[in-house]
Design an enzyme around this catalytic site. Structure first.
Site, PDB file in Angstrom:
ATOM      1  N   ALA A  76       0.835  -1.199   0.000  1.00  0.00           N
ATOM      2  CA  ALA A  76       0.000   0.000   0.000  1.00  0.00           C
ATOM      3  C   ALA A  76       0.870   1.250   0.000  1.00  0.00           C
ATOM      4  CB  ALA A  76      -0.926  -0.003   1.208  1.00  0.00           C
ATOM      5  N   GLY A  95       1.630  -5.783   1.146  1.00  0.00           N
ATOM      6  CA  GLY A  95       0.484  -6.133   0.327  1.00  0.00           C
ATOM      7  C   GLY A  95       0.862  -6.683  -1.030  1.00  0.00           C
ATOM      8  N   GLU A 140       1.285 -10.183  -0.452  1.00  0.00           N
ATOM      9  CA  GLU A 140      -0.028 -10.786  -0.227  1.00  0.00           C
ATOM     10  C   GLU A 140      -0.774 -11.013  -1.540  1.00  0.00           C
ATOM     11  OE1 GLU A 140      -1.702  -9.765   4.071  1.00  0.00           O
ATOM     12  OE2 GLU A 140      -1.138  -7.937   2.991  1.00  0.00           O
ATOM     13  N   GLU A 197       5.432  -5.610   7.736  1.00  0.00           N
ATOM     14  CA  GLU A 197       4.461  -4.777   8.446  1.00  0.00           C
ATOM     15  C   GLU A 197       4.830  -4.545   9.903  1.00  0.00           C
ATOM     16  OE1 GLU A 197       1.950  -6.398   5.021  1.00  0.00           O
ATOM     17  OE2 GLU A 197       3.704  -7.003   6.193  1.00  0.00           O
TER      18      GLU A 197
END
Length: 261
Positions: free
Chosen positions: A67, A112, A115, A135
């Site tokens: 992000a 992300g 992910e 993170e």
């Protein structure tokens, strides 16, 4: 210019190629990018012509760095949560696509971005790829499948190490522990991914889609329960024209012409 692009590749143009195209920001995804991605995924998922999907990047420097924290920096708590709901929809849409999805990764796939990879079904990576869920170094945890999916891919102990340290892992290390289906060099990754996709699209699409669903549904399930559910998936393929065509083609010694019916 679109920051997520859709095209088709393959000999029959039945392989969708979804390209992340925000190279100046290492493909860090914003609200706009997530909305474009979600719309494209839904479009592809509804297509009966597309039988496999590739997700890749317009730059070899980065697949996706997660992000965009610059966009998030000025968000209120409510705005952050609303944006994350959009991200959850996007990641779930990737995971739940009926077609097999292959991540094609060079450069960084972090947070992300990693992910996205974990929500795909297969991974073709360059030896220069870098993976990680950092993170915890920003006081947060993976929020779109990292802790849920990484342990399925590499085992619980290694998943805990990767997530709790936030360390970056090379493509070579990722391949050694079984995360990567094919490890190659930067110039060959798209070619190798298309080769896998071409093998997939030759097969009966209903059978392929049902196999994908069955593997996901049965992973980790007790054996006796899994056997009952597996046969229910098997039975979905029996009453199809594709099953009859597959048998005819074998008897007639020709390639089957699957219609997805």
């Amino acid at each position: 210019m679109a920051i997520v692009e859709l095209s088709t590749v393959g000999t029959e143009s039945n392989i969708a190629k979804i390209t992340l195209n925000r190279p100046e920001a290492r493909n860090a995804f914003t609200t706009e990018m997530a909305e474009q991605m979600l719309n494209i995924i839904r479009e592809v998922d509804q297509s009966d012509d597309i039988r496999a999907v590739l997700i890749t990047s317009s730059t070899e420097k980065s697949f996706c760095s997660g992000a965009d924290l610059k966009e998030r920096n000025n968000m209120s708590e409510g705005e952050w949560k609303n944006q994350h709901l959009l991200y959850q929809k996007m990641f779930s849409a990737i995971h739940d696509m009926k077609q097999p999805v292959i991540a094609v990764v060079d450069g960084y796939a972090l947070a992300g971005g990693f992910e996205i990879v974990l929500n795909c079904d297969m991974l073709v990576a360059a030896d220069t790829a870098k993976f990680g869920l950092p993170e915890v170094t920003r006081g947060i945890m993976p929020g779109c499948g990292g802790t849920r999916l990484l342990s399925k891919r590499i085992g619980v102990h290694r998943a805990k190490e990767w997530v709790c340290t936030g360390r970056i892992v090379s493509g070579v290390e990722a391949e050694k522990i079984g995360l990567v289906n094919v490890l190659t060099n930067s110039s060959e990754i798209l070619k190798k991914a298309i080769e896998i996709a071409e093998q997939i699209v030759k097969n009966g699409p209903i059978a392929v889609q049902t196999c994908k669903q069955s593997i996901e549904a049965l992973f980790g399930m007790p054996n006796e329960e899994a056997k009952k559910i597996e046969i229910s998936y098997y039975n979905r393929c029996i009453d199809t024209e594709d099953r009859l065509e597959g048998v005819r083609a074998f008897v007639e010694k020709r390639h089957p012409r699957f219609a997805g019916k």
